[in-house]
Design a protein around this motif. Structure first.
Motif, PDB file in Angstrom:
ATOM      1  N   ARG A 159       0.843  -1.189   0.000  1.00 42.74           N
ATOM      2  CA  ARG A 159       0.000   0.000   0.000  1.00 42.74           C
ATOM      3  C   ARG A 159       0.883   1.245   0.000  1.00 42.74           C
ATOM      4  NH1 ARG A 159      -5.196   1.213   1.317  1.00 42.74           N
ATOM      5  NH2 ARG A 159      -5.602  -0.787   2.345  1.00 42.74           N
ATOM      6  N   ALA A 160       0.642   2.112  -0.970  1.00 38.66           N
ATOM      7  CA  ALA A 160       1.299   3.418  -1.022  1.00 38.66           C
ATOM      8  C   ALA A 160       0.214   4.477  -0.864  1.00 38.66           C
ATOM      9  CB  ALA A 160       2.025   3.599  -2.343  1.00 38.66           C
ATOM     10  N   SER A 161       0.412   5.385   0.082  1.00 39.19           N
ATOM     11  CA  SER A 161      -0.618   6.372   0.393  1.00 39.19           C
ATOM     12  C   SER A 161      -0.045   7.783   0.356  1.00 39.19           C
ATOM     13  CB  SER A 161      -1.210   6.109   1.783  1.00 39.19           C
ATOM     14  OG  SER A 161      -1.757   4.809   1.870  1.00 39.19           O
ATOM     15  N   GLY A 162      -0.693   8.640  -0.426  1.00 42.35           N
ATOM     16  CA  GLY A 162      -0.352  10.063  -0.448  1.00 42.35           C
ATOM     17  C   GLY A 162       1.086  10.370  -0.816  1.00 42.35           C
ATOM     18  N   GLY A 188       0.506  13.166  -4.459  1.00 44.27           N
ATOM     19  CA  GLY A 188      -0.440  12.441  -3.612  1.00 44.27           C
ATOM     20  C   GLY A 188      -0.911  11.150  -4.250  1.00 44.27           C
ATOM     21  N   ASP A 200      -1.688   7.295  -4.814  1.00 46.26           N
ATOM     22  CA  ASP A 200      -2.089   6.157  -3.980  1.00 46.26           C
ATOM     23  C   ASP A 200      -2.069   4.893  -4.833  1.00 46.26           C
ATOM     24  OD1 ASP A 200      -2.729   7.801  -1.707  1.00 46.26           O
ATOM     25  OD2 ASP A 200      -4.591   8.349  -2.728  1.00 46.26           O
ATOM     26  N   ALA A 206      -2.590   0.354  -4.250  1.00 46.75           N
ATOM     27  CA  ALA A 206      -2.702  -0.830  -3.396  1.00 46.75           C
ATOM     28  C   ALA A 206      -2.648  -2.074  -4.266  1.00 46.75           C
ATOM     29  CB  ALA A 206      -3.991  -0.798  -2.588  1.00 46.75           C
ATOM     30  N   GLY A 216       3.945  11.004   2.439  1.00 45.49           N
ATOM     31  CA  GLY A 216       3.278   9.739   2.167  1.00 45.49           C
ATOM     32  C   GLY A 216       4.022   8.561   2.760  1.00 45.49           C
ATOM     33  N   ARG A 254      -1.030  12.007  -9.886  1.00 45.46           N
ATOM     34  CA  ARG A 254      -2.000  11.259  -9.081  1.00 45.46           C
ATOM     35  C   ARG A 254      -2.439  10.020  -9.845  1.00 45.46           C
ATOM     36  NH1 ARG A 254      -3.333  16.670  -8.356  1.00 45.46           N
ATOM     37  NH2 ARG A 254      -3.249  17.402  -6.189  1.00 45.46           N
ATOM     38  N   THR A 255      -2.871   9.002  -9.094  1.00 46.78           N
ATOM     39  CA  THR A 255      -3.345   7.768  -9.706  1.00 46.78           C
ATOM     40  C   THR A 255      -4.869   7.741  -9.732  1.00 46.78           C
ATOM     41  OG1 THR A 255      -3.109   6.753  -7.517  1.00 46.78           O
ATOM     42  CG2 THR A 255      -1.348   6.360  -9.108  1.00 46.78           C
TER      43      THR A 255
END
Length: 217
Positions: free
Chosen positions: A12-15, A36, A38, A40, A73, A213-214
């Motif tokens: 998980r990669a967040s922000g 930012g 994200d 998963a 992040g 962003r994704t």
């Protein structure tokens, strides 16, 4: 591809945020690349990440594997991670066998486990006759096979592939997808980063990276 996958992410990669400084003082400026992002990955899932050149795909990959620290992040990985970089990281004077032996020790594999995995990868990717060939004497396509084989050697729970099939011929391309399918069936997670996705039906999801962003594609 259709199968059940775990609902709990193994990566998980967040922000994720990352900027680079360009130019020299007093004209130096900060250029944001990731704003930012994200992402998963779940066990038993094959995900594609696409984006135009310069969109930040390689920067995100470096953050995911720990080669680059994000400005903001977090990244969490459960299990062993394997990474196949876009540019092979090899030692020119070592043979293919010697590369596998070296990486096997780095992964803390037993000698028997490393040799068995090596034999399977030679067979699966079709480059058995290059076992004793030095890296600086390999063609681009065979070097790409070695690069992929080293990432697969220790049977990672999470496999991150950056433009993995560049330089593959059609036979190797099909062999690559056979390997991915086997990993998926074994409950492993695979992320393929590329500037375009062909054979989209081979993926469970495709994520686009735009403006740092994704977003689902």
């Amino acid at each position: 591809m259709t199968t059940l996958v775990s609902t709990e992410p193994v990566l998980r990669a967040s922000g994720i945020e990352k900027s680079y400084r360009r130019g020299v003082w007093p004209a130096r400026r900060t250029v944001p690349v990731l704003r930012g992002a994200d992402l998963a990955l779940r066990a038993g899932e094959v995900v594609g990440l696409v984006g135009e050149n310069g969109s930040g795909k390689s920067t995100l990959m470096k953050v995911l594997v720990g080669a680059l620290r994000p400005d903001a992040g977090s990244v969490t990985v459960h299990g062993r991670l394997g990474h196949c970089p876009q540019e092979p990281v090899v030692y020119e004077r070592l043979t293919c066998d010697e590369h596998f032996e070296l990486f096997g020790r780095a992964y803390r594999m037993t000698v028997d486990a490393e040799r068995a995995a090596r034999r399977d990868l030679y067979r699966a990717l079709g480059f058995e006759r290059y076992t004793g060939t030095r890296a600086d004497r390999l063609s681009g396509g065979t070097l790409a096979k070695l690069n992929l084989g080293l990432a697969l050697l220790a049977d990672p729970d999470v496999l991150l592939l950056d433009e993995p099939y560049a330089g593959f011929d059609w036979d190797t391309y099909l062999r690559f997808w056979d390997l991915v399918a086997h990993r998926r069936a074994a409950g492993r997670a695979v992320l393929v980063i590329s500037h375009f996705v062909a054979d989209e039906e081979r993926f469970d999801r495709v994520v686009a990276l735009r403006d740092g962003r994704t977003a689902p594609r």
